[in-house]
Design an enzyme around this catalytic site. Sequence first.
Site, mmCIF file in Angstrom:
data_model
loop_
_atom_site.group_PDB
_atom_site.id
_atom_site.type_symbol
_atom_site.label_atom_id
_atom_site.label_comp_id
_atom_site.label_asym_id
_atom_site.label_seq_id
_atom_site.Cartn_x
_atom_site.Cartn_y
_atom_site.Cartn_z
ATOM 1 N N GLU A 42 0.824 -1.199 0.000
ATOM 2 C CA GLU A 42 0.000 0.000 0.000
ATOM 3 C C GLU A 42 0.867 1.262 0.000
ATOM 4 O OE1 GLU A 42 -2.029 -2.948 2.908
ATOM 5 O OE2 GLU A 42 -0.016 -2.508 2.135
ATOM 6 N N SER A 161 21.625 -41.199 -8.711
ATOM 7 C CA SER A 161 20.313 -40.551 -8.830
ATOM 8 C C SER A 161 20.344 -39.329 -9.743
ATOM 9 C CB SER A 161 19.805 -40.132 -7.448
ATOM 10 O OG SER A 161 20.698 -39.215 -6.839
#
Length: 328
Positions: A42, A161
């Site tokens: 704001e 992996s």
Amino acid sequence: MALAADVRAHTSPNPWVGCVLVAADGTHVEGSTRPPGGDHAEAQALRRAHADGVDLRAATAFVTLEPCSHHGRTPPCADALIDAGVGRVVVGVADPDPHVAGQGIERLRAAGVEVVVGVLADEVERQLAPYLHHRRTGRPWVTLKLAATLDGRTAAPDGTSRWITGAEARADVHRERSEHDAILVGAGTVRADDPLLTVRRPEGSSGADAPVPDPLRVVLGTAPVGARIHPCLELSGDIGEVLDQLGAKGVLSVLVEGGAAVARSFHQAGLVNRYLVYLAPALLGGGEGAPMFAGPGAPTLAEVWRGRFTSVERLGDDLRLELVPAAG
């Protein structure tokens, strides 16, 4: 909401908020939360409006989160809107922070400002979920990230992996890291993979002016001396207490990246708010590879964990799945 999304990686521990001021003549002025110590959304919009000479008398302010009503690092936004002569404020969701908790809305209404609350509330709740969860529980929002083959394996029998998923999925993981305050892994993962757990910043990224910081790196246990994850925060004990400690440090969100024992501990304790699974179109084709979760699972189908998919997206050849607990 788009303005808030653009600064998601820059504002924590403050919430990522967007604001649009619409003057009586139709002029639009935008603002979004700056990094800590800077303007709230704001205040940013008001500053721009004043700089451009926009008359805000009887203007409408649209803001995703209730304007604050207390002096923190910055003055109260509710007072700034009142002083600017704004006549109407449309709020996505109220702020559960005890320093606000409806007081901003009350202050606006007491000053004669019309306030509408709850517009697109479900969408804003999802966007601000980590912040709202932290303010309501004192704990960070937990995302469990998993990458696996189609048959649910996170590594081959020999431990390899890298890489199960493709480049697009890995880039998305870096984006996720940038939007979390902390990354958490077990000491076993550090010993096995020696990960950096930093953020690779995408080219052409927009939003706040400050660069995206690397998240806090958290290890359950003790990281070996010389591991690339240093400096890191080393914690041990009950994982609920670990989350309490992180929440007390102002950590709003944690990305849990493994390994399988850590993933199971969070899952079994019901402490995962969001599951993020990257599935590769690959099959190890046997039972010897590493599973997503270590240890025993549900003994019968009647006791199986059930979730709800909230997003399914294709990234290159891989699938990105988001799900939450069925009751969530």
